[in-house]
Motif scaffolding. Structure first.
Motif, PDB file in Angstrom:
ATOM      1  N   MET A   1       0.664  -1.125  -0.048  1.00  0.00           N
ATOM      2  CA  MET A   1      -0.114   0.073   0.085  1.00  0.00           C
ATOM      3  C   MET A   1       0.817   1.361  -0.025  1.00  0.00           C
ATOM      4  O   MET A   1       2.000   1.282   0.727  1.00  0.00           O
ATOM      5  CB  MET A   1      -0.909  -0.043   1.267  1.00  0.00           C
ATOM      6  N   VAL A   2       0.516   2.190  -0.658  1.00  0.00           N
ATOM      7  CA  VAL A   2       1.081   3.493  -0.862  1.00  0.00           C
ATOM      8  C   VAL A   2       0.344   4.507  -0.382  1.00  0.00           C
ATOM      9  O   VAL A   2      -0.993   4.486  -0.712  1.00  0.00           O
ATOM     10  CB  VAL A   2       1.896   3.657  -1.994  1.00  0.00           C
ATOM     11  N   GLY A   3       0.765   5.778  -0.530  1.00  0.00           N
ATOM     12  CA  GLY A   3       0.070   7.086  -0.086  1.00  0.00           C
ATOM     13  C   GLY A   3       0.509   8.297  -1.116  1.00  0.00           C
ATOM     14  O   GLY A   3       1.889   8.236  -1.106  1.00  0.00           O
ATOM     15  N   ILE A   4      -0.054   9.092  -1.233  1.00  0.00           N
ATOM     16  CA  ILE A   4       0.349  10.365  -1.932  1.00  0.00           C
ATOM     17  C   ILE A   4      -0.312  11.613  -1.149  1.00  0.00           C
ATOM     18  O   ILE A   4      -1.554  11.404  -0.725  1.00  0.00           O
ATOM     19  CB  ILE A   4      -0.143  10.717  -3.387  1.00  0.00           C
ATOM     20  N   LEU A  17       3.619  17.819   4.990  1.00  0.00           N
ATOM     21  CA  LEU A  17       4.085  16.841   4.322  1.00  0.00           C
ATOM     22  C   LEU A  17       4.523  15.811   5.012  1.00  0.00           C
ATOM     23  O   LEU A  17       4.196  14.393   5.129  1.00  0.00           O
ATOM     24  CB  LEU A  17       4.722  17.032   2.945  1.00  0.00           C
ATOM     25  N   LEU A  18       5.568  16.240   6.006  1.00  0.00           N
ATOM     26  CA  LEU A  18       5.879  15.341   6.870  1.00  0.00           C
ATOM     27  C   LEU A  18       4.953  14.523   7.835  1.00  0.00           C
ATOM     28  O   LEU A  18       5.019  13.317   8.169  1.00  0.00           O
ATOM     29  CB  LEU A  18       7.241  15.696   7.906  1.00  0.00           C
ATOM     30  N   GLN A  19       3.969  15.280   8.542  1.00  0.00           N
ATOM     31  CA  GLN A  19       2.813  14.728   9.237  1.00  0.00           C
ATOM     32  C   GLN A  19       2.108  14.007   8.380  1.00  0.00           C
ATOM     33  O   GLN A  19       1.658  12.875   8.892  1.00  0.00           O
ATOM     34  CB  GLN A  19       2.022  16.068   9.747  1.00  0.00           C
ATOM     35  N   GLY A  20       1.864  14.205   7.094  1.00  0.00           N
ATOM     36  CA  GLY A  20       1.183  13.241   6.151  1.00  0.00           C
ATOM     37  C   GLY A  20       1.776  11.759   6.245  1.00  0.00           C
ATOM     38  O   GLY A  20       1.318  10.807   6.340  1.00  0.00           O
ATOM     39  N   ILE A  67       4.544  17.845  -2.483  1.00  0.00           N
ATOM     40  CA  ILE A  67       3.832  16.537  -2.744  1.00  0.00           C
ATOM     41  C   ILE A  67       4.798  15.628  -1.985  1.00  0.00           C
ATOM     42  O   ILE A  67       6.131  15.891  -1.834  1.00  0.00           O
ATOM     43  CB  ILE A  67       3.885  16.014  -4.270  1.00  0.00           C
ATOM     44  N   ALA A  68       4.160  14.476  -1.428  1.00  0.00           N
ATOM     45  CA  ALA A  68       5.111  13.492  -0.722  1.00  0.00           C
ATOM     46  C   ALA A  68       4.486  12.081  -1.143  1.00  0.00           C
ATOM     47  O   ALA A  68       3.289  12.045  -1.401  1.00  0.00           O
ATOM     48  CB  ALA A  68       4.932  13.734   0.754  1.00  0.00           C
ATOM     49  N   HIS A  69       5.235  10.984  -1.207  1.00  0.00           N
ATOM     50  CA  HIS A  69       4.823   9.692  -1.481  1.00  0.00           C
ATOM     51  C   HIS A  69       5.426   8.872  -0.699  1.00  0.00           C
ATOM     52  O   HIS A  69       6.707   8.858  -0.201  1.00  0.00           O
ATOM     53  CB  HIS A  69       5.497   9.591  -2.761  1.00  0.00           C
TER      54      HIS A  69
END
Length: 122
Positions: A1-4, A17-20, A67-69
């Motif tokens: 599973m991945v997230g964006i 982004l780091l919190q995400g 953006i973060a991934h």
């Protein structure tokens, strides 16, 4: 599973982004990365979980757009080169995506300019 995760706003993007990424910690992933934009594009990528990667990801990342991934390798090796975001060869554009881009050859043929576009390993 991945997230964006994506952010555009008045705040600095990096802490959001780091919190995400921290919120995605329960997912199964092997690498991660962030891109932020101010007067230029800033990129940070790392292999491993967030706690072990904070030094790599805490470098200079300015801007209120980002953006973060998180990535789980199903295609290609687990390495920084395959971590997202991917950038164009001149480091002007950053993208993230989920899954394998099956039509990459067709996309390259339809691209307006010849040559390599993204930095990644296969």
């Amino acid at each position: 599973m991945v997230g964006i995760i994506g952010y555009i706003g008045k705040e600095e993007a990096k802490p959001i982004l780091l919190q995400g990424l921290k919120n995605l910690e329960s997912m199964d992933y092997d690498s991660m990365g962030l891109a932020t934009l101010s007067d230029r594009l800033f990129i940070a990528k790392s292999v491993g979980k967030l706690d072990g990667a904070l030094d790599d990801l805490s470098k200079e990342l300015e801007g209120n757009i980002g953006i973060a991934h998180t990535r789980r390798a199903t295609h290609g090796h687990i390495c920084v080169a395959n971590a997202h975001p991917h950038t164009d060869c001149k480091n002007r554009v950053a993208i993230v995506h989920n899954g394998v881009i099956e039509n990459h050859r067709e996309l390259k043929r339809g691209a307006p300019l010849p040559g390599p576009y993204l930095h990644q390993q296969h």
